[in-house]
Scaffold this active site. Structure first.
Site, PDB file in Angstrom:
ATOM      1  N   GLU A 180      10.221 -13.642 -19.121  1.00 39.70           N
ATOM      2  CA  GLU A 180       9.819 -12.251 -18.899  1.00 39.70           C
ATOM      3  C   GLU A 180       8.726 -11.825 -19.873  1.00 39.70           C
ATOM      4  O   GLU A 180       7.784 -11.121 -19.509  1.00 39.70           O
ATOM      5  CB  GLU A 180      11.035 -11.330 -19.019  1.00 39.70           C
ATOM      6  CG  GLU A 180      10.718  -9.848 -18.871  1.00 39.70           C
ATOM      7  CD  GLU A 180      10.081  -9.491 -17.552  1.00 39.70           C
ATOM      8  OE1 GLU A 180       9.514  -8.385 -17.467  1.00 39.70           O
ATOM      9  OE2 GLU A 180      10.129 -10.302 -16.591  1.00 39.70           O
TER      10      GLU A 180
ATOM     11  N   ARG B 289       1.360   1.748  -6.025  1.00 39.88           N
ATOM     12  CA  ARG B 289       1.545   0.811  -4.922  1.00 39.88           C
ATOM     13  C   ARG B 289       0.254   0.087  -4.548  1.00 39.88           C
ATOM     14  O   ARG B 289       0.281  -0.851  -3.737  1.00 39.88           O
ATOM     15  CB  ARG B 289       2.103   1.544  -3.703  1.00 39.88           C
ATOM     16  CG  ARG B 289       3.512   2.078  -3.882  1.00 39.88           C
ATOM     17  CD  ARG B 289       3.972   2.799  -2.629  1.00 39.88           C
ATOM     18  NE  ARG B 289       4.139   1.909  -1.518  1.00 39.88           N
ATOM     19  CZ  ARG B 289       5.294   1.373  -1.121  1.00 39.88           C
ATOM     20  NH1 ARG B 289       6.397   1.633  -1.802  1.00 39.88           N
ATOM     21  NH2 ARG B 289       5.346   0.582  -0.083  1.00 39.88           N
TER      22      ARG B 289
ATOM     23  N   ASN C  89       0.719   0.374   6.162  1.00 42.77           N
ATOM     24  CA  ASN C  89       1.249  -0.451   5.083  1.00 42.77           C
ATOM     25  C   ASN C  89       2.010  -1.597   5.718  1.00 42.77           C
ATOM     26  O   ASN C  89       2.846  -1.382   6.597  1.00 42.77           O
ATOM     27  CB  ASN C  89       2.180   0.362   4.178  1.00 42.77           C
ATOM     28  CG  ASN C  89       2.857  -0.511   3.139  1.00 42.77           C
ATOM     29  OD1 ASN C  89       2.246  -1.424   2.600  1.00 42.77           O
ATOM     30  ND2 ASN C  89       4.119  -0.237   2.848  1.00 42.77           N
ATOM     31  N   GLY C  90       1.735  -2.815   5.261  1.00 41.13           N
ATOM     32  CA  GLY C  90       2.402  -3.981   5.822  1.00 41.13           C
ATOM     33  C   GLY C  90       1.392  -5.054   6.178  1.00 41.13           C
ATOM     34  O   GLY C  90       0.241  -5.025   5.748  1.00 41.13           O
TER      35      GLY C  90
ATOM     36  N   GLU D 276       0.637 -10.068 -17.102  1.00 43.17           N
ATOM     37  CA  GLU D 276       0.428  -8.940 -16.195  1.00 43.17           C
ATOM     38  C   GLU D 276      -0.530  -7.910 -16.766  1.00 43.17           C
ATOM     39  O   GLU D 276      -1.430  -7.441 -16.065  1.00 43.17           O
ATOM     40  CB  GLU D 276       1.767  -8.238 -15.907  1.00 43.17           C
ATOM     41  CG  GLU D 276       2.638  -8.889 -14.872  1.00 43.17           C
ATOM     42  CD  GLU D 276       3.907  -8.084 -14.664  1.00 43.17           C
ATOM     43  OE1 GLU D 276       4.158  -7.678 -13.516  1.00 43.17           O
ATOM     44  OE2 GLU D 276       4.641  -7.845 -15.641  1.00 43.17           O
TER      45      GLU D 276
ATOM     46  N   CYS E 224       0.847  -1.193   0.000  1.00 45.99           N
ATOM     47  CA  CYS E 224       0.000   0.000   0.000  1.00 45.99           C
ATOM     48  C   CYS E 224       0.885   1.246   0.000  1.00 45.99           C
ATOM     49  O   CYS E 224       2.077   1.189   0.271  1.00 45.99           O
ATOM     50  CB  CYS E 224      -0.902   0.009   1.227  1.00 45.99           C
ATOM     51  SG  CYS E 224      -1.913  -1.477   1.393  1.00 45.99           S
TER      52      CYS E 224
ATOM     53  N   HIS F  80       8.017 -32.067 -24.088  1.00 44.96           N
ATOM     54  CA  HIS F  80       7.945 -32.864 -22.865  1.00 44.96           C
ATOM     55  C   HIS F  80       6.685 -32.553 -22.064  1.00 44.96           C
ATOM     56  O   HIS F  80       6.693 -32.626 -20.839  1.00 44.96           O
ATOM     57  CB  HIS F  80       9.188 -32.638 -22.011  1.00 44.96           C
ATOM     58  CG  HIS F  80      10.439 -33.183 -22.632  1.00 44.96           C
ATOM     59  ND1 HIS F  80      10.737 -34.524 -22.686  1.00 44.96           N
ATOM     60  CD2 HIS F  80      11.455 -32.548 -23.273  1.00 44.96           C
ATOM     61  CE1 HIS F  80      11.883 -34.698 -23.308  1.00 44.96           C
ATOM     62  NE2 HIS F  80      12.351 -33.514 -23.676  1.00 44.96           N
TER      63      HIS F  80
ATOM     64  N   LYS G 119       3.020  -2.219  -7.581  1.00 46.66           N
ATOM     65  CA  LYS G 119       4.404  -2.083  -8.025  1.00 46.66           C
ATOM     66  C   LYS G 119       5.400  -2.648  -7.023  1.00 46.66           C
ATOM     67  O   LYS G 119       6.249  -3.468  -7.366  1.00 46.66           O
ATOM     68  CB  LYS G 119       4.701  -0.600  -8.287  1.00 46.66           C
ATOM     69  CG  LYS G 119       6.101  -0.331  -8.825  1.00 46.66           C
ATOM     70  CD  LYS G 119       6.227  -0.813 -10.247  1.00 46.66           C
ATOM     71  CE  LYS G 119       7.546  -0.427 -10.862  1.00 46.66           C
ATOM     72  NZ  LYS G 119       7.705  -1.017 -12.200  1.00 46.66           N
TER      73      LYS G 119
ATOM     74  N   LYS H 255       5.096 -10.522 -18.694  1.00 44.95           N
ATOM     75  CA  LYS H 255       4.625  -9.188 -19.069  1.00 44.95           C
ATOM     76  C   LYS H 255       3.256  -9.267 -19.741  1.00 44.95           C
ATOM     77  O   LYS H 255       2.368  -8.461 -19.461  1.00 44.95           O
ATOM     78  CB  LYS H 255       5.643  -8.534 -20.012  1.00 44.95           C
ATOM     79  CG  LYS H 255       5.706  -7.041 -19.965  1.00 44.95           C
ATOM     80  CD  LYS H 255       6.040  -6.520 -18.582  1.00 44.95           C
ATOM     81  CE  LYS H 255       7.349  -7.054 -18.082  1.00 44.95           C
ATOM     82  NZ  LYS H 255       7.542  -6.900 -16.647  1.00 44.95           N
TER      83      LYS H 255
END
Length: 590
Positions: A462, A27, A97-98, A469, A2, A485, A585, A466
């Site tokens: 990656e 965030r 936050n946490g 996401e 947050c 396989h 983020k 991406k």
């Protein structure tokens, strides 16, 4: 994960908090809220589910000189108005936050004492505890409260009638900002861009008390301490869109500059890094998500350039497997924010086991930089989009130079000089690559599978991440040889395979994988700079041709191509790539 913001000064706190929340929205954007104290000491709380824009109009009619705000990424309790922060109890209002890991136990005890809870969050227990501990001194009430909290927290508390903000920090970042007769506190520097020239960073266990007269900082023993002031490195203009429709596209086009700056800043850090790596006989690279993928590329650099055993591990897994680490090992901890909880704690663990820790980060004032022996700078600049773009390529450039340094190569060697030419090739790739038609293929696919070998496999991972996401199209990244396989069972006319081919010696092997896809009715795309591949697959697959370069530097341009593909696929589907659902983020919680 947050974002929190606090303000004490002579300006309208509601406006300052609102601006800060917009800057912190990367965030978390499940909900947002603010608490503003007026001149009579009365606190008004407004909070709304959804993005900060949903909250902003409700702040127009509120004014005061003290305020706190919060933009949420939900951990406990679904996104809703009720679960949004701030939370209040009696005269106390808090943002957090946490994660309070023992909140269920604390909540049960408080309910047994007659407390009534209104939200599903872990954070509400903090408000209840501070209110019960308040005996006229807000900072002391907060200090008593954090003694019983387990987990991580950046807490800000205000109290009706008290012209101050009390702050506590443990394993969640808090930045204090010093302006002209005004003071700030926030999760990180971008929230304070253009607001103050100097900042202080709180250490774990610190508390701060912010009043119109200034900021006092105390350690966990309530002894007043001084934390160094340093320059606020977040520039206000870096938060502007500069004419681009989205931050992701803007930051993608900033890749050449990010790589160039990283090379320049590394030169200053190289002597200290070289000294720290003296006598090292084992390399471990740690990261999560995109940073982990950069570490996979870095692993190959250390193996190829220095011929030293290197391994890359997911930081969250590394923490809990009782890792075998001893003196002689160097841990390269890769994190864009420098606050990624798993990476920070994995690096902390490695250091206690005797390893040297090198922080590879884009954040010079982060938790990771403070615990590291040496910082290898990633000079990507502020990155607002949740999906990493320029920071990934800058991390790869940094790890490339780290490996050359460890191998004893001067920064004037042929490989290092070749890297200095890559910003121009990145720029050329951005200007010439056209992924729009392929994006339409991916947008309608039931799955998209990225294939590659060696460093191309790392970029394949990656590319897949991406795309997932920002477009929500499912898929995976695989070594090209692994296709047969098991994964080949998923290939049909509704799937798309994207093959990355940048190693001439492995081109035929990758070509075989593409042929297997085509023979099963799948559709294929090849991103390559190997001319022979283009010739043999012409008219049967979509081909994206990129500039020629050394295979070890190819991830810098192939990453640009897959990132642009992800962006354009999201655009076709009408997704917001800057704020993908369920993501934030800075992953500052486990």
């Amino acid at each position: 994960m947050c974002g929190i913001i606090g303000y004490v000064g002579n300006k309208n706190a509601a406006e300052e908090v609102r601006e800060g929340l917009f800057r912190l929205e990367y965030r978390g954007y499940d909900s947002a809220g603010a608490a503003i104290m007026d001149e009579n000491g009365i606190i008004s709380v407004v909070k709304k589910q959804g993005k900060v824009a949903n909250l902003a109009p409700y702040l127009d009619d509120i004014s005061g000189r003290i305020g706190i705000g919060h933009t949420r990424w939900a951990t406990h309790g679904k996104p809703s108005d009720v679960n949004a922060h701030p939370h209040s109890s009696g005269k106390i209002t808090v943002v957090h936050n946490g994660i309070i890991e023992n909140y269920a136990e604390l909540k049960s005890k408080l309910e047994a004492c007659g407390e009534r809870f209104f939200s599903q969050t872990d954070s509400e227990v903090a408000a209840k505890l501070i209110n019960r501990n308040f005996k006229g001194d807000l900072l002391c009430a907060l200090a008593e409260t954090v003694k019983v909290l387990k987990g991580s927290y950046a807490l800000m508390a205000i109290c009706e009638g008290v012209s101050a903000i009390a702050v506590a920090k443990y394993r969640s970042s808090v930045i204090l900002g010093y302006g002209d007769d005004e003071y700030f506190c926030a999760s990180d520097e971008p929230a304070l861009a253009g607001k103050c020239s100097s900042i202080s960073v709180l250490e774990d266990g610190d508390l701060a008390y912010i009043t119109p007269d200034g900021i006092e900082i105390y350690d966990d023993g309530m002894q007043q301490v001084i934390r160094d002031k340093r320059a606020n490195t977040a520039a206000a203009q870096s938060l502007d869109l500069c004419g681009y429709p989205r931050y992701m596209l803007k930051e993608l086009y900033e890749t050449p500059a990010a790589v160039e700056r990283t090379v320049k800043e590394f030169n200053a850090a190289a002597p200290k890094l070289r000294e720290a790596l003296r006598g090292i006989n084992r390399i471990i690279l740690l990261g999560c998500g995109t940073a982990y993928h950069a570490g996979l590329v870095g692993k190959r650099y250390f193996e190829a350039f220095a011929r030293i055993p290197a391994e890359c591990e997911n930081a969250g897994e590394f923490r809990y497997k009782n890792p075998v680490v001893c003196e002689g090992a160097a841990v390269f901890a890769v994190s864009q924010s420098g606050e990624t909880a798993d990476t920070v704690e994995a690096a902390r663990l490695a250091r206690t086991l005797g390893a040297k820790v090198i922080a590879v980060t884009n954040a010079p004032n982060s938790a990771l930089t403070r615990l590291a022996d040496v910082v290898a700078p990633v000079a990507a600049g502020t990155e607002i989009c949740v999906a990493a773009t320029k920071s990934y390529t800058a991390q790869i450039a940094c790890l490339y130079l780290c490996a050359l340094t460890f191998a004893g190569e001067p920064l004037t060697c042929e490989r290092a000089v070749a890297l200095t030419k890559m910003p121009a090739l990145c720029e050329k790739t951005l200007a010439s690559v056209n992924t729009y038609s392929i994006a339409n293929m991916c947008a309608g696919a039931s799955g998209v599978y990225f294939l590659g070998r060696d460093v191309d496999y790392a970029v394949a991972l990656e590319g897949s991440l991406k795309l997932k996401e920002v477009s929500y199209v499912p898929g995976e990244g695989y070594p090209a040889g692994e296709l047969k396989h098991g994964t080949l069972a998923l290939i049909d006319g509704k799937t798309v395979c994207v093959a990355l081919v940048f190693d001439k010696n492995l081109a035929k092997k990758c070509e075989n994988a593409v042929e297997q896809v085509l023979s099963r009715g799948g559709r294929a795309v090849v991103i390559t700079n190997v001319v022979g591949v283009c010739a043999s697959l012409k008219d049967r697959v979509r081909i994206i041709s990129l500039p020629d370069c050394d295979k070890f530097l190819s991830p810098l341009i192939s990453a640009v191509a897959v990132q642009k593909l992800a962006y354009e696929t999201a655009a076709v589907l009408g997704r917001d790539p800057d704020k993908p659902r369920n993501l934030a983020k800075s992953v500052t919680v486990e």
